[in-house]
Write a protein that holds these residues in place. Structure first.
Motif, PDB file in Angstrom:
ATOM      1  N   GLU A 540      24.537  -8.022   4.799  1.00 30.73           N
ATOM      2  CA  GLU A 540      25.986  -8.018   4.548  1.00 30.73           C
ATOM      3  C   GLU A 540      26.411  -9.198   3.686  1.00 30.73           C
ATOM      4  OE1 GLU A 540      28.236  -7.606   8.148  1.00 30.73           O
ATOM      5  OE2 GLU A 540      27.756  -5.460   8.311  1.00 30.73           O
ATOM      6  N   ARG A 560      26.663   1.098  11.711  1.00 31.18           N
ATOM      7  CA  ARG A 560      27.645   1.492  12.709  1.00 31.18           C
ATOM      8  C   ARG A 560      28.531   0.308  13.068  1.00 31.18           C
ATOM      9  NH1 ARG A 560      23.015   3.888  16.475  1.00 31.18           N
ATOM     10  NH2 ARG A 560      21.877   2.579  15.025  1.00 31.18           N
ATOM     11  N   LEU A 636      32.747   5.098  17.030  1.00 32.08           N
ATOM     12  CA  LEU A 636      33.761   4.460  16.185  1.00 32.08           C
ATOM     13  C   LEU A 636      33.716   4.978  14.752  1.00 32.08           C
ATOM     14  CD1 LEU A 636      33.331   0.884  17.633  1.00 32.08           C
ATOM     15  CD2 LEU A 636      35.120   2.539  18.168  1.00 32.08           C
TER      16      LEU A 636
ATOM     17  N   ASN B  76      19.568 -13.658  10.455  1.00 32.59           N
ATOM     18  CA  ASN B  76      20.458 -13.622   9.289  1.00 32.59           C
ATOM     19  C   ASN B  76      20.327 -12.323   8.503  1.00 32.59           C
ATOM     20  OD1 ASN B  76      21.649 -16.090   9.805  1.00 32.59           O
ATOM     21  ND2 ASN B  76      20.065 -17.227   8.701  1.00 32.59           N
ATOM     22  N   GLU B  77      19.112 -11.743   8.503  1.00 31.27           N
ATOM     23  CA  GLU B  77      18.914 -10.509   7.742  1.00 31.27           C
ATOM     24  C   GLU B  77      19.423  -9.281   8.499  1.00 31.27           C
ATOM     25  OE1 GLU B  77      14.838 -10.013   6.725  1.00 31.27           O
ATOM     26  OE2 GLU B  77      14.932 -11.463   5.078  1.00 31.27           O
ATOM     27  N   THR B  80      23.336 -10.083  11.593  1.00 34.33           N
ATOM     28  CA  THR B  80      24.671 -10.553  11.231  1.00 34.33           C
ATOM     29  C   THR B  80      25.605  -9.413  10.831  1.00 34.33           C
ATOM     30  OG1 THR B  80      23.746 -11.025   9.057  1.00 34.33           O
ATOM     31  CG2 THR B  80      24.037 -12.896  10.552  1.00 34.33           C
ATOM     32  N   ALA B  81      25.057  -8.201  10.677  1.00 29.98           N
ATOM     33  CA  ALA B  81      25.963  -7.072  10.439  1.00 29.98           C
ATOM     34  C   ALA B  81      26.911  -6.895  11.622  1.00 29.98           C
ATOM     35  CB  ALA B  81      25.161  -5.792  10.192  1.00 29.98           C
ATOM     36  N   CYS B  82      26.519  -7.372  12.799  1.00 32.33           N
ATOM     37  CA  CYS B  82      27.355  -7.162  13.982  1.00 32.33           C
ATOM     38  C   CYS B  82      27.563  -8.407  14.854  1.00 32.33           C
ATOM     39  CB  CYS B  82      26.755  -6.053  14.849  1.00 32.33           C
ATOM     40  SG  CYS B  82      26.769  -4.437  14.056  1.00 32.33           S
ATOM     41  N   TYR B  89      32.321 -10.752  16.952  1.00 35.03           N
ATOM     42  CA  TYR B  89      32.500  -9.997  15.707  1.00 35.03           C
ATOM     43  C   TYR B  89      32.524  -8.529  16.135  1.00 35.03           C
ATOM     44  CZ  TYR B  89      31.630  -8.738  10.763  1.00 35.03           C
ATOM     45  OH  TYR B  89      31.704  -8.220   9.490  1.00 35.03           O
ATOM     46  N   ILE B  90      31.535  -7.710  15.732  1.00 35.72           N
ATOM     47  CA  ILE B  90      31.493  -6.342  16.263  1.00 35.72           C
ATOM     48  C   ILE B  90      31.029  -6.398  17.725  1.00 35.72           C
ATOM     49  CG2 ILE B  90      30.565  -4.007  15.944  1.00 35.72           C
ATOM     50  CD1 ILE B  90      32.137  -5.103  13.488  1.00 35.72           C
ATOM     51  N   ASP B 114      19.135   1.941  22.817  1.00 35.41           N
ATOM     52  CA  ASP B 114      19.665   3.277  23.123  1.00 35.41           C
ATOM     53  C   ASP B 114      19.651   3.554  24.628  1.00 35.41           C
ATOM     54  OD1 ASP B 114      19.360   4.325  20.104  1.00 35.41           O
ATOM     55  OD2 ASP B 114      17.538   3.276  20.713  1.00 35.41           O
ATOM     56  N   ASN B 131      34.596  -2.168  22.672  1.00 31.09           N
ATOM     57  CA  ASN B 131      35.352  -0.979  22.260  1.00 31.09           C
ATOM     58  C   ASN B 131      34.454   0.169  21.854  1.00 31.09           C
ATOM     59  OD1 ASN B 131      37.860  -2.345  22.551  1.00 31.09           O
ATOM     60  ND2 ASN B 131      37.407  -3.384  20.612  1.00 31.09           N
ATOM     61  N   GLY B 132      33.290   0.263  22.465  1.00 30.31           N
ATOM     62  CA  GLY B 132      32.428   1.419  22.178  1.00 30.31           C
ATOM     63  C   GLY B 132      31.477   1.208  21.020  1.00 30.31           C
ATOM     64  N   ALA B 133      31.473   0.026  20.402  1.00 33.29           N
ATOM     65  CA  ALA B 133      30.506  -0.235  19.321  1.00 33.29           C
ATOM     66  C   ALA B 133      29.129  -0.399  19.954  1.00 33.29           C
ATOM     67  CB  ALA B 133      30.892  -1.492  18.549  1.00 33.29           C
ATOM     68  N   ALA B 136      22.897  -1.144  17.474  1.00 36.34           N
ATOM     69  CA  ALA B 136      22.028  -0.315  16.630  1.00 36.34           C
ATOM     70  C   ALA B 136      20.568  -0.647  16.907  1.00 36.34           C
ATOM     71  CB  ALA B 136      22.343  -0.544  15.159  1.00 36.34           C
ATOM     72  N   ASN B 137      19.758   0.378  16.901  1.00 34.95           N
ATOM     73  CA  ASN B 137      18.314   0.161  17.041  1.00 34.95           C
ATOM     74  C   ASN B 137      17.747  -0.145  15.667  1.00 34.95           C
ATOM     75  OD1 ASN B 137      15.571   0.228  17.553  1.00 34.95           O
ATOM     76  ND2 ASN B 137      15.748   1.914  19.015  1.00 34.95           N
ATOM     77  N   LEU B 138      17.230  -1.358  15.487  1.00 32.68           N
ATOM     78  CA  LEU B 138      16.682  -1.749  14.179  1.00 32.68           C
ATOM     79  C   LEU B 138      15.177  -1.611  14.137  1.00 32.68           C
ATOM     80  CD1 LEU B 138      19.004  -4.815  13.712  1.00 32.68           C
ATOM     81  CD2 LEU B 138      19.083  -2.717  12.378  1.00 32.68           C
ATOM     82  N   HIS B 139      14.604  -1.112  15.210  1.00 33.51           N
ATOM     83  CA  HIS B 139      13.150  -0.896  15.277  1.00 33.51           C
ATOM     84  C   HIS B 139      12.371  -2.146  14.908  1.00 33.51           C
ATOM     85  CE1 HIS B 139      13.090   3.251  16.579  1.00 33.51           C
ATOM     86  NE2 HIS B 139      14.179   3.403  15.864  1.00 33.51           N
TER      87      HIS B 139
END
Ligand SMILES: [Cu+2]
Lengths: 662, 162
Positions: A540, A560, A636, B76-77, B80-82, B89-90, B114, B131-133, B136-139
Motif C-alpha cells: 500500500e 478486503r 464489507l 511492512n510488505e 500494513t494493508a490492514c 486501522y482496519i 479463516d 465491524n466485520g473486517a 485475510a489469509n496471506l498464506h
C-alpha cells in the motif's frame, strides 16, 4: 412435468417403474420423460446417474466450443453443469478480457483489433496420443487464428493468426505429441491475396494447410504451409500409433466451383481425403525445398510473469508445393462431400463420412502404405497422386442413416457416428462394420464427443451429442432457442440417454478429460512475489498517482475491503487515466473487481489474487465520480469504494491521493 | 453465493436414496460445526487460548534481533494493508498484542485466519470490534509467522523498556 410427445419420439415404451413408490409419485407419471427408443431407462435411474451431490465433483471436464460467441464453455460431466466460460476470441465484460490493457493484444490481427470470432474445435494437447491436461487449442474460423488456453488457469495465453488462409475450419488438431497443431483453410482464396475476378477461381485460387509448431513451453510458431488445389478443406485429424507421422484432411468442392456450391460442388461422386506426411514435410523444409511467400500475421503471447500480452508481427511463410515434394501428399477418394475424418485408437482406421451419402467409408492405414508402395494410383490432381479407392478401403458401414458427420471411439473397439439428417447416433463395430445400436437425438447432431474419444485411450463411459436444433425440447424463448447437448451412457451394450442440457453459443465440437488429470495442475493464486507487471503495486505504501502531460497513471491496490488510494483529486478533463490495479490478496478465490462511472470503451477489471490489470478511462465530464469493487469480496464489500475528482482544465487543483485521511 | 440447487431434483433423488439405499453418499465435504471452547472470551484468561491451527507450542527465549528484523520487513510488505503498530486501522493496533495473546494464538491467527474467525472466541470478538473486517489469509509460511511474532515481541519489549 406433464407427458409430452416429441416429434421424433417413435414410441412410448412401457416403463419399469414401480418399486420406488415415493419417487414415482413425485414424478407424477413414469411415462412423463421423453427419452424414446430402445435405450430408454427410467427418469429415476437417469437422474441418479447424472446427479452430483453438493460438494462432490464431476468426473470429467468437458470443453465445448462457443461457436459464434468466440468462447469456450466448460461443463461438468455427467451433471451437465456449466461452470466456466473462457473468453478466447471475444471480449468478455464479465472479467474484462479484451477490455483490460493487458489482454487487448490477444485480439490483435493484421486487420487490426478484432474482438469477435467463430470458434469451432477445441482440442486438448496430447502426450503419446493421450490428452495430458496441459493446454486446450481452439480455432477462429472467420479471421483465421488458433488460440492456446493454459489449463493451469483456464486463461487464453496465446493467439496466432494464419496468413494465406480463410475460414480456418479444419483446425486445430494436434499430432500425437503435440509437435504440431494443424490449421487447414475451408475456403480457397488467391494466394497471396490480390484483386482478381472471382470467375478466375480455377487459375488463381488455392488452399493452404498450415502446420504450427508447438514448443515444450507451449509457444506456437507457424512452421510451414502446404499449397493444395483450390478445394474446401473441411476437417482434419492426425494419425496415431503406426500412422502418427500423418495428418488427414477431408475436402469437398473438388469441382472447384465458386458459385451455388450446393449444386455445383456436388457434381462428382467422390471428393477426397488428403493424407499428408508431416515428417516428410519437415525434411523438405530442412532441405530448403520451400518457397517464401508473403503474408503478414500476428502472434500474440500472454506472459504470465508480467501478466501482460504482447503482439509480435511476422512477415512471410515457408510454403511447400506438393508437385515438387514426392511422397508428401496423397489423395484418397472419399464419398461425396465428406465432413469428419476420424482416426481410431489403434491408428489404423480412418473414417471419412460422406455427408451426402448414407454409407461410411473406412480406410486402412496399412492398405494406404501398401498402395503407395505398389503405386496403385488412379491418376493425379496438381501432381498429387490419387490412391485407388478399392485398394485402400477397409470396409463400408451400411448404416441405414442419412447424413453421417462425425465419428468417435470407445475403449472396446466400437465407433459412434452422428447422422445429421436422420438425427441419431449410430454405434458400430470396427472390423465387422456391423451396426450394434442406434439412438435418436433431439435434433440434428453435428459432432459428438467421448472423453478421449479421438485419442489412443478413450474413457468410454459417456458420449455427448452436440445438437443444432432444439425446437420443442426446452421452454420456448421466442424465435431464438439455445443449442443442446445430450449425454448418453455408453458403458453397456446399448446407449442410454441420461440428460439434455442447454449450451451457450453454437458448440461445434467438444473435448473432455478426467477431472483427476486437471485438478492437481490447477493454480490457486498468482504469486504476488512473481508478478512482474511493469505497473504492479506490491504494498500500500507504494500506491501513487503519476502525471505525465495529459496521461495519469494510478498505481492502486485492493485488499478486503479497501482501495489505496480511495480519494484522488487533480485529474482534468482531457486527461487519459490508466488505473493499474493490483489485488494484494494471496488467498484462493479472494478476487476483487474495479469499475468506474462513465467508462465508455472498456469494461470492469476482475482481478484474481496477486494479479495486476490496467483499465483505461477517459473522463468526459467535470465532477466527482465513484469507483467500486464489483465482486462481492467480504462482509464489507459494499464499503469497498472510492472517488475520483475531475476538474476543468481552467481550475487549479493539486494532484493528491489518499486513503484513511479524514 | 452464486450456487443454485435444483430443489426438485434434489428432493426426488434424495427420496430415491432414502427409499432404496441404506447408505447415503452425501457430501464428504460437510464440515462438522465445531462448538467453540466452553470458556467465553470475557471470563477466561486470554493468554490460555492457544487458538486453532498448526502451531501447538512456541519456545520463546531472548528476542532474536535478526529474526525480528525479518519480521519487520514482512510486516511492512504484507500486514500494513490492514494493521498499524500504534493505531487502530482496519484491524486492531498491534502494540501490546504479545501481552494480550499467547504466542501460539498470534501465529495461528496469522496462519489460519479463516478458521480462527469462525471458531475462536477471541478472534470472533475481534472481527465484531472491527465491524466485520475479516483477517485475510496471506498464506505465509510458519517461519514467516514466527518472524512476525518476533517483530511484535520486539515492539512490545522496546515499548515496555521506555
Ligand atoms: Cu472487493
Amino acid at each position: 412435468m406433464k407427458p409430452k410427445i416429441f416429434p421424433q419420439q417413435k414410441q412410448l415404451i412401457p416403463l419399469f417403474c414401480g418399486i420406488i413408490t415415493i419417487a414415482g409419485l413425485l414424478l407424477s407419471s413414469c411415462n412423463s420423460h421423453s427419452s424414446g427408443g430402445q435405450g430408454a431407462i427410467s427418469a429415476q435411474e437417469a437422474a441418479q446417474q447424472v446427479y452430483v451431490a453438493p460438494g462432490q465433483y464431476d468426473e470429467f471436464y468437458a470443453f465445448m466450443s462457443g461457436g459464434y460467441n468466440g468462447q469456450v464453455s466448460v461443463y461438468g460431466l455427467p451433471s451437465g453443469r456449466l461452470f466456466k466460460i473462457i473468453p478466447v476470441f471475444s471480449q468478455n465484460p464479465e472479467n474484462g478480457y479484451g477490455y483490460s490493457e493487458e489482454t487487448k493484444p490477444l485480439l490483435m490481427t493484421s486487420y487490426g483489433f478484432i474482438p469477435w470470432d467463430d470458434a469451432h474445435h477445441p482440442e486438448l494437447s496430447q502426450t503419446d496420443g493421450i490428452p495430458d491436461g496441459r493446454w486446450l487449442f481452439i480455432n477462429a474460423n472467420n479471421t483465421p487464428r488458433v488460440a492456446r488456453i493454459d489449463l493451469k488457469t483456464f486463461e487464453t495465453v496465446e493467439t496466432i493468426e494464419i496468413p494465406n488462409s480463410a475460414g480456418n475450419h479444419s483446425s486445430p488438431f494436434v499430432t500425437e505429441n503435440t509437435e504440431y497443431v494443424v490449421a487447414g483453410t475451408r475456403f480457397s482464396v488467391p494466394i497471396p491475396q490480390k484483386d482478381v475476378p472471382i470467375a478466375s477461381y480455377k487459375q488463381n485460387f488455392g488452399g493452404v494447410l498450415s502446420f504450427i509448431k508447438v514448443a515444450p513451453s507451449g509457444d506456437m510458431d507457424l512452421a510451414f504451409q502446404v499449397m493444395m488445389p483450390g478445394f474446401d478443406y473441411d476437417l482434419a485429424h492426425a494419425g496415431k500409433g503406426k500412422s502418427k507421422d500423418w495428418v488427414f484432411f477431408t475436402c469437398y468442392n473438388s469441382e472447384e466451383a465458386h458459385t451455388l456450391l450446393e449444386v455445383n460442388a456436388s457434381q462428382r461422386d467422390k471428393d477426397f481425403v488428403a493424407a499428408i506426411n508431416w515428417k516428410k514435410a519437415e525434411e523438405y523444409v530442412q532441405q530448403g525445398k520451400y518457397h517464401e511467400f508473403p503474408g503478414t500475421y500476428y502472434d500474440n503471447r500472454f506472459d504470465t510473469s508480467t501478466q501482460t500480452a504482447h503482439s509480435y508481427v511476422h512477415q512471410g511463410v515457408k510454403v511447400l508445393i506438393p508437385s515438387e515434394c514426392p511422397g508428401l501428399v496423397y489423395f484418397i477418394p472419399a464419398p461425396k462431400s465428406p465432413h469428419g475424418v476420424d482416426v481410431d485408437p489403434s491408428g489404423n482406421y480412418i473414417v471419412a463420412n460422406g455427408k451426402l451419402s448414407a454409407d461410411l467409408s473406412v480406410f486402412s492405414f496399412d492398405k494406404i502404405q501398401q498402395a503407395i508402395q505398389q503405386k496403385q494410383f488412379d491418376g493425379e490432381v496438381n501432381g498429387i497422386p490419387v490412391l485407388k479407392f478399392d485398394a485402400v478401403l477397409a470396409g463400408i458401414v451400411k448404416s441405414g442413416g442419412l447424413g453421417p458427420l462425425h465419428t468417435e471411439f470407445d475403449d472396446k473397439g466400437n465407433a459412434y457416428t452422428t447422422f445429421f439428417i436422420s438425427s441419431e447416433v449410430v454405434k458400430w463395430k470396427l472390423g465387422t462394420w456391423q451396426v450394434e445400436d442406434r439412438q435418436p437425438t433431439f435434433y440434428s447432431p453435428g459432432h459428438l464427443m467421448i472423453p478421449g474419444g479421438d485419442s489412443r485411450k478413450p474413457w468410454g463411459k459417456y458420449l455427448v451429442a452436440l445438437n443444432k436444433i432444439t425446437k420443442d425440447r426446452y421452454l420456448p424463448t421466442g424465435p431464438e432457442l439455445c443449442q443442446s447437448a445430450q449425454l448418453f451412457d455408453i458403458s453397456g451394450d446399448k446407449m442410454k440417454l441420461l440428460l439434455d442440457f442447454p449450451t451457450v453459443g453454437e458448440p461445434h465440437y467438444a473435448q473432455a478429460i478426467p477431472a483427476s488429470i486437471l485438478m492437481p495442475r490447477s493454480d490457486k493464486i498468482y504469486q504476488l512475489a512473481s508478478n512482474h507487471n511493469p505497473y504492479v503495486t506490491r504494498t500500500e505504501k507504494d500506491a501513487k498517482v503519476v502525471r505525465k502531460g495529459k496521461r495519469v497513471d494510478v498505481y492502486m491496490t485492493e485488499i478486503r475491503s479497501h482501495f489505496v488510494p480511495d480519494n484522488i483529486e487533480g485529474i482534468y478533463l482531457g486527461d487519459t487515466v490508466y488505473f493499474h490495479v493490483t489485488n494484494l490478496e494471496q488467498d484462493w478465490d479472494a478476487a476483487h473487481g474495479f469499475a468506474v462511472e462513465g467508462n465508455r470503451e472498456n469494461a470492469e477489471l476482475l482481478l484474481m489474487p496477486g494479479q495486476t490489470k490496467t483499465l483505461k478511462w477517459v473522463p468526459v465530464r467535470v465532477g466527482v465520480f465513484p469507483f467500486y469493487c464489483t465482486d462481492f469480496c467480504s462482509a464489507l464489500h459494499q464499503e469497498m469504494q472510492g472517488y475520483v475528482r475531475v476538474s476543468s482544465p481552467n481550475d487549479n487543483v493539486a494532484l493528491t491521493w489518499s486513503t484513511g485521511k479524514e | 453465493m452464486k450456487k443454485k440447487l435444483n430443489t426438485l431434483l434434489f428432493l426426488i433423488v434424495g427420496l430415491w436414496f432414502i427409499g432404496c439405499h441404506s447408505s447415503n453418499p452425501a457430501s464428504q465435504q460437510a464440515t462438522e460445526n465445531v462448538t467453540a471452547p466452553a470458556a467465553s472470551a470475557s471470563t477466561a484468561n486470554p493468554l490460555d487460548d492457544k487458538g486453532i491451527g498448526p502451531v501447538q507450542s512456541v519456545q520463546l527465549g531472548a528476542i532474536q534481533p535478526e529474526l525480528a528484523k525479518k519480521g519487520e520487513t514482512i510486516f511492512n510488505e504484507k500486514c500494513t494493508a490492514c494493521h498499524r503498530i500504534d493505531s487502530r486501522y482496519i484491524g486492531p493496533a498491534l502494540k501490546g498484542v504479545t501481552r494480550r495473546q499467547a504466542p501460539e494464538w498470534i501465529m495461528n491467527m496469522i496462519l489460519n485466519p479463516d478458521v480462527m474467525i469462525q471458531q475462536d472466541p477471541i478472534a470472533k470478538q475481534l472481527v465484531g470490534e472491527s465491524n466485520g473486517a475479516v483477517m485475510a489469509n496471506l498464506h505465509l509460511s510458519e517461519d514467516e509467522a514466527r518472524a512476525l511474532l518476533e517483530y511484535l515481541r520486539s515492539v512490545d519489549d522496546s515499548s515496555s523498556s521506555k
